[in-house]
Structures are given as C-alpha cells and as structure tokens.
Design a protein around this motif. Structure first.
Motif, PDB file in Angstrom:
ATOM      1  N   PHE A 110      -0.849   9.427  -4.152  1.00  0.00           N
ATOM      2  CA  PHE A 110      -1.277   8.039  -3.980  1.00  0.00           C
ATOM      3  C   PHE A 110      -0.860   7.501  -2.617  1.00  0.00           C
ATOM      4  N   ALA A 111       0.395   7.738  -2.238  1.00  0.00           N
ATOM      5  CA  ALA A 111       0.903   7.246  -0.954  1.00  0.00           C
ATOM      6  C   ALA A 111       0.183   7.897   0.216  1.00  0.00           C
ATOM      7  N   ILE A 112      -0.058   9.204   0.120  1.00  0.00           N
ATOM      8  CA  ILE A 112      -0.704   9.916   1.227  1.00  0.00           C
ATOM      9  C   ILE A 112      -2.161   9.483   1.375  1.00  0.00           C
ATOM     10  N   ASP A 113      -2.857   9.317   0.265  1.00  0.00           N
ATOM     11  CA  ASP A 113      -4.243   8.826   0.327  1.00  0.00           C
ATOM     12  C   ASP A 113      -4.289   7.418   0.911  1.00  0.00           C
ATOM     13  N   SER A 114      -3.320   6.593   0.543  1.00  0.00           N
ATOM     14  CA  SER A 114      -3.270   5.227   1.068  1.00  0.00           C
ATOM     15  C   SER A 114      -3.074   5.227   2.577  1.00  0.00           C
ATOM     16  N   LEU A 115      -2.181   6.080   3.062  1.00  0.00           N
ATOM     17  CA  LEU A 115      -1.948   6.186   4.507  1.00  0.00           C
ATOM     18  C   LEU A 115      -3.194   6.697   5.223  1.00  0.00           C
TER      19      LEU A 115
ATOM     20  N   TYR B 166      -3.955   3.466  10.410  1.00  0.00           N
ATOM     21  CA  TYR B 166      -2.811   4.157  10.983  1.00  0.00           C
ATOM     22  C   TYR B 166      -3.238   5.447  11.669  1.00  0.00           C
ATOM     23  N   PRO B 167      -2.358   6.030  12.460  1.00  0.00           N
ATOM     24  CA  PRO B 167      -2.648   7.366  13.007  1.00  0.00           C
ATOM     25  C   PRO B 167      -2.803   8.380  11.879  1.00  0.00           C
ATOM     26  N   PRO B 168      -3.417   9.531  12.154  1.00  0.00           N
ATOM     27  CA  PRO B 168      -3.531  10.571  11.125  1.00  0.00           C
ATOM     28  C   PRO B 168      -2.160  10.990  10.605  1.00  0.00           C
ATOM     29  N   VAL B 169      -2.103  11.296   9.312  1.00  0.00           N
ATOM     30  CA  VAL B 169      -0.840  11.739   8.716  1.00  0.00           C
ATOM     31  C   VAL B 169      -0.961  13.206   8.313  1.00  0.00           C
TER      32      VAL B 169
ATOM     33  N   LEU C 242       4.891  16.644   0.390  1.00  0.00           N
ATOM     34  CA  LEU C 242       3.720  17.436   0.046  1.00  0.00           C
ATOM     35  C   LEU C 242       2.771  16.569  -0.775  1.00  0.00           C
ATOM     36  N   TYR C 243       1.490  16.842  -0.629  1.00  0.00           N
ATOM     37  CA  TYR C 243       0.468  15.990  -1.233  1.00  0.00           C
ATOM     38  C   TYR C 243       0.646  15.903  -2.745  1.00  0.00           C
TER      39      TYR C 243
ATOM     40  N   PRO D 126       0.838  -1.200   0.000  1.00  0.00           N
ATOM     41  CA  PRO D 126       0.000   0.000   0.000  1.00  0.00           C
ATOM     42  C   PRO D 126       0.881   1.261   0.000  1.00  0.00           C
ATOM     43  N   GLY D 127       0.524   2.211  -0.828  1.00  0.00           N
ATOM     44  CA  GLY D 127       1.312   3.433  -0.930  1.00  0.00           C
ATOM     45  C   GLY D 127       2.167   3.488  -2.174  1.00  0.00           C
ATOM     46  N   TYR D 128       2.351   2.336  -2.840  1.00  0.00           N
ATOM     47  CA  TYR D 128       3.085   2.292  -4.102  1.00  0.00           C
ATOM     48  C   TYR D 128       2.127   1.932  -5.227  1.00  0.00           C
TER      49      TYR D 128
END
Length: 466
Positions: free
Chosen positions: A220-225, A230-233, A214-215, A171-173
């Motif tokens: 893709f990685a930030i949306d996946s996180l 997980y805790p908020p990113v 930065l978004y 996830p994230g890739y």
C-alpha cells in the motif's frame, strides 16, 4: 562495456554504514559495470567501524572506502542530538566537496551520488558539481510516506502534533494515524521537527529514492509513493548483513544456552544500542517475564549517562533486578548484556522478539520468521510499530507512546503481550512465516526487489553517456 561509479554518503553510525554496504554489494553483484566508493565521515562521538570496512574492501574489490578528515568536536553551545548532527554534517561539506571533485576527474565516470536520508546538504553539494543525486532511505516505505507528507502537514496543522485533537490521514498508511504514533522528536516544533522538515523538502529534489523494504511487506505504501508527486521509488530490500558464522567468544555462552532450549520456545527481549530502562521499569519487565512462564533471553542494558548516548552493560544484574529473580528463573531464562542480535534471531530456539522496532530489527525478524512484540522507544519506531500492527498485521502491540521515566508498562501488560506473541497458532505467526520465505527470494531473479533494482540501474545509466 564502460565502467561506472556511484558514490555513497552514509550517515554516521554502524547501522547506516552496514545498510549502505549491503546496498553496494547488491548493486555490484547485479551489474558488474559498477564500482562503489563510500565516503565515511569521522565523528568525535561515534566510533568508525574501521575493522568492518577493511574486511568489506578486502572481500569486494569493487567497493572502496574513503575516510574523510576528522572534525573538531562541537562547541558547548551546540546541543546533543539534532543540533550536533547538523553541525557534524555541515563541517564535513568542504571535504566531501573536495573529494567529489577529485573523483569526478578520474577516468571512470561518476554516475551519481547516493546520499543517506539525513544528508540533505549533500544533495546541494552534488547539484553544485552537476551530479545526479539519489536518496537512500534506510527505513520503510510507510515512514518515507510520512516524511514526504510532513511539509503538507506543516501547512495544514497550526498546532504541535502533541496538541492536535484529531487523527492524521497520511498517504501510505491504510488507517488514520493518532498523533500518539508521531515520533517523539516531532511532537513539538523544535530542533528535531525542523531537522526532519528541512530534509523532507529536499527529498523531492533527488532523481529517485531507494528504499530498504520489499513490495510484499508494504504494498500500500509503495503504491501510494509511486502514484504521488514524488521521484521514482525503488524498493530493493531487505538489505541486511545476515552473516552469523563467527560468534565472538564472549557471546558463546548465550548461543550454547539457546542450543539447549526447545524450538521456538524462547522470547528474545532486546532494544538496540540505545535501548535501556529505569530501575522501576526493569523490575516490571522481570516480573512480567517470570509470571509468563515462558523461556526468555533478555539483553538487559544500563541507561546511558547522557541523553543521546549509548547504553552499556551492567556490572551486576542483581543491583537492578528483583531479589531472587535470577535464582527463580535460572531453569528457563538467561539475562545477558549486549547480545549478537542476528545470530540470536537466526537460532531455532527463538519464537518471539520484544523489540524497539528499529527498521533493521524489523527486517531481521521477518527474515528469520520471528514475530515481534512492539515496544518503540525513540526515532521513527512508533510509526514503524503502527504500520506493523495496524496496517500490516505482522506484530503484537504492547504500548504506543511509551516514555521511560514517565510511563510504566506493568508486569501484567508484559505477561499478556509475551503470551500473545508466543502463540504458535496465531494468524500473526503464520503471516510472519510467509514473509520469511518472500524475504529470501525477492532479491533473486524474478523477485520484486530484483526488478526494482534493475529499474534503478536503468535510470542511472540513461542519465549519462554510456
């Protein structure tokens, strides 16, 4: 308006400290209720940048530094690398605990502890003292995704990564990941692997994760996180020290040479504080640069005497370069030792960057709109290069899993890569130029990082009685 304090605990090394300071500056400039105390760990191996911290403290009264008492060097039984880093952190725990307890007794309430990505044990210390803890992840969102997914991979895959025959879906890739891109320290289940695995398991115990990205670079990685367990990113980057006003006299000849080159005509080859190569590889680089016909600035450094040491300058470049190379390329090239990377990347003459793909170097290249030719060497740099090339289309790939002294990147590969990254009409160059503009606005009002920092501040303040 009630004042609040955040305490930061960065890892050792100037890079981690500078990145932490940039986060502190961003925070206090965004909300003047906050002050920041940064705990600086002393190290018998890495010099503390005291002049830098004193300068910051003088310019920013809301940021103060507390240098923790020195510790004894590790005994001979402790191996350099991850064992030494774990020893170093463990020995600092009593002084960190004592300092936090003293700060907690002050009138200004401590709103939380912000710990570096290598400070797993400090999460436990903060929990003992009843302090909310936040993680500051100094690399990118894709690398954070890999780290958080590592405990799952550990249960799914019975073999070492180096022996795994398939591809990894993480996830994230965007794209499946070949084990060739797994960081060298994680390829076998040794000290490095266990160090990262232990930290990854603790990341989820924090109240939130601040990321130096930065978004728009890693959507893709930030949306996946954000959609994972997980805790908020909070992507609040790019956090960089881009001040280039003063050039030390010993570097003036480099900048004067660049002043005489046409715009976007020079490729800059630089590999960080640990980046250095064997003599056979140096000769291949030299031949590749010479054959390319492109102007170059090459920060050529000598390999360290010890495995985890820092590279040093050569006494005489002719000892390692091909015969006659300096004379043949004197009209269009410069070979130097350590170079002021930020100032060089900021120069209008620079059109490309051969880089080890450390995360700060990547952010600097995007900030200045300079495309990268990826040559990862250690740490998480292979994953950074994969994300840049395969998922984001922001760089040109040279080689995936290079090990100096074992592999040899040929002059032909280097020549081809240099010509590719210096193509002025490439799609990659246009995308990197667009990211330059976004990087410079995202932390301002209306930008994605500005909004993300606001969400972080809201989370912090809602957890205490304000």
């Amino acid at each position: 308006m009630k004042k609040l304090e955040l305490v930061f605990v960065p890892s050792i090394g100037r890079g981690h400290i500078v990145s932490t300071v940039e986060l502190a500056k961003l925070l206090i400039n965004h909300d003047n209720r906050f002050s920041v105390t940064i705990l600086i760990m002393s190290s018998p191996i890495v010099t503390t940048p005291t002049a830098y911290t004193q300068s910051v403290a003088k310019s920013f009264p809301s940021i103060r530094f507390i240098e923790l008492p020195p510790i004894e060097p590790p005994p001979p039984s402790i191996k350099p690398g991850f064992q030494a880093l774990s020893y170093f952190i463990e020995k600092h725990i009593p002084s960190v605990r004592k300092t936090l307890a003293e700060l907690k007794a002050n009138p200004v309430p401590i709103a939380g502890l912000v710990v570096d990505m290598f400070m797993r044990r400090m999460i436990e210390v903060a929990s003992e003292l009843g302090m909310p803890t936040y993680l500051y992840f100094t690399s990118g969102a894709a690398m954070l995704s890999f780290s958080l997914y590592l405990p799952t991979l550990d249960t799914q895959i019975a073999t070492d990564f180096k022996d795994y025959p398939g591809e990894l879906t993480i996830p994230g890739y965007v794209n499946p990941l070949s084990p060739l891109y797994v960081p060298p320290s994680l390829l076998t289940r040794n000290d490095g692997y266990n160090f990262f695995l232990d930290h990854a398991r603790k990341f989820v115990q924090t109240k939130g994760i601040i990321i130096n990205t930065l978004y728009e670079v890693e959507p893709f990685a930030i949306d996946s996180l954000a959609n994972g367990p997980y805790p908020p990113v909070y992507p609040v980057g790019p956090l960089l020290n881009t001040q280039t006003e003063s050039i030390e006299p010993k570097y003036e000849h480099i900048m004067k040479w660049l002043d005489n080159q046409p715009p976007s005509s020079v490729i800059f080859s630089c590999f960080g504080s640990r980046g250095a190569f064997s003599e056979p590889q140096v000769k291949e680089i030299a031949m590749g640069l010479e054959r390319s016909g492109i102007r170059f600035l090459w920060a050529l450094r000598q390999p360290p005497a010890e495995k985890f040491g820092m590279s040093t300058d050569y006494a005489n470049f002719k000892d390692v370069l091909p015969d006659g190379f300096l004379d043949r390329t004197s009209e269009r090239g410069m070979v130097c030792g350590w170079a002021p990377q930020v100032s060089v990347l900021a120069h209008k003459a620079i059109g490309g960057f051969v880089s080890h793909c450390g995360w700060n170097s990547i952010l600097e290249s995007l900030w200045y709109g300079v495309p990268i030719l990826t040559w990862p060497l250690y740490a998480e740099q292979t994953l950074n290069a994969f994300a840049l090339v395969k998922d984001l289309g922001l760089a040109v790939e040279l080689r995936v899993n290079y090990i100096d002294g074992v592999d040899l990147i040929t002059a032909e590969e280097i020549e081809r890569g240099v010509k590719c990254v210096m193509d002025n009409d490439s799609v990659i160059r246009r995308k990197v130029t667009a990211m330059k503009e976004i990087s410079r606005t995202t932390k301002s009002d209306g930008g994605s990082s500005f909004a993300s920092l606001g969400r972080f501040i809201q989370d912090v303040t809602e957890r205490i009685d304000v």
